[in-house]
Design an enzyme around this catalytic site. Sequence first.
Site, PDB file in Angstrom:
ATOM      1  CB  THR A  69      -1.024  -0.063   1.161  1.00 41.80           C
ATOM      2  OG1 THR A  69      -1.926   1.036   1.035  1.00 41.80           O
ATOM      3  CG2 THR A  69      -0.338   0.006   2.526  1.00 41.80           C
ATOM      4  CE  LYS A  73      -2.043   0.624  -3.363  1.00 42.59           C
ATOM      5  NZ  LYS A  73      -3.469   0.766  -3.685  1.00 42.59           N
ATOM      6  CG  ASP A 109      -5.816  -1.591  -5.443  1.00 41.50           C
ATOM      7  OD1 ASP A 109      -6.248  -2.187  -4.438  1.00 41.50           O
ATOM      8  OD2 ASP A 109      -4.803  -0.872  -5.422  1.00 41.50           O
TER       9      ASP A 109
END
Length: 282
Positions: A69, A73, A109
């Site tokens: 995170t 990333k 994601d």
Amino acid sequence: MAGGHHPILAGIAGWPVAHSLSPLIHATWAKRAGINGYYIPVAVPPSYEEFARGMDAVRTLGFAGVNVTIPHKEHALRYADAASDAAARAGAANMLTFGAEGAFADNSDIAGFAAAVREKSSVPGASALILGAGGAARAVALALQNLGVARIDIANRTREKAGALAKAFGLSLVGWSDRSEALAGADLVVNTTSLGMSGEPPLHIDLSLMRTSAIVADIVYSPLETPLLKAAAARGNRTVDGLSMLMHQAGFAFRQWFGGEPAVDDELRAMLVDELKRRGRM
Ligand code: ATR
């Protein structure tokens, strides 16, 4: 018991990382499935060098993989030996899986957001509006294209950033001051800006032109019901919150590292909502 005497190890690398709900999500699924596994928050300072050292360390310890995170990333993609198409196109990865062939970068994601939208509608519609043009907007644009959304408008305070994304992904550029008018044509509206997050000003937008059938999504989960989602729900629009996306993206990692079929269900959501309340984040 899967995992035998050697627990499966995985985790999340970020800075900060203490607030992450992912350890609770994975622990819940592992317990439900009777899997001997641990998902550990790993605080990794911001630089690429620190990140690479941290990843080398968790690989030495035998981690199956880590979620990645903020602010790592892009570092994850750079560190990896190979990457999925999704991660390469997004220019960012939130998963690193460690195997004999090296570190593999992926981006759940994108699929996580798509799954959260699909929960509300199997046919998400032909046109969408994205607000914001950061890393999250890139993932959302790719997810919407994977869902078959044909026309995607993008508006951002800094026009150049939206322009760059529009060019890279074939989106249509809308002026930030025209965002309320742009709602009229949208089947899906996604806020990826930080506006509406706890401690940030709300997103100012006039929803009166928005179709009642439109789905409105916000990718943050603190607060869970942002002012945008609250206003959308009050006019009868379906909404997708950041917790749905978080749970779905976690499912991809759990399947990959721990195995089994993690369920994104009301019980898990209720537990996470309780945890957010306990922390005073709602
Ligand atoms: P992420 O990677 O999560 O997308 P980011 O890259 O920091 O985060 O992007 C934050 C987004 O919120 C950007 O689109 C930013 O707009 P700018 O590109 O103009 O900076 C948007 N944002 C943040 N504060 C804002 C504000 N006060 N008004 C409008 N947009 C804002």
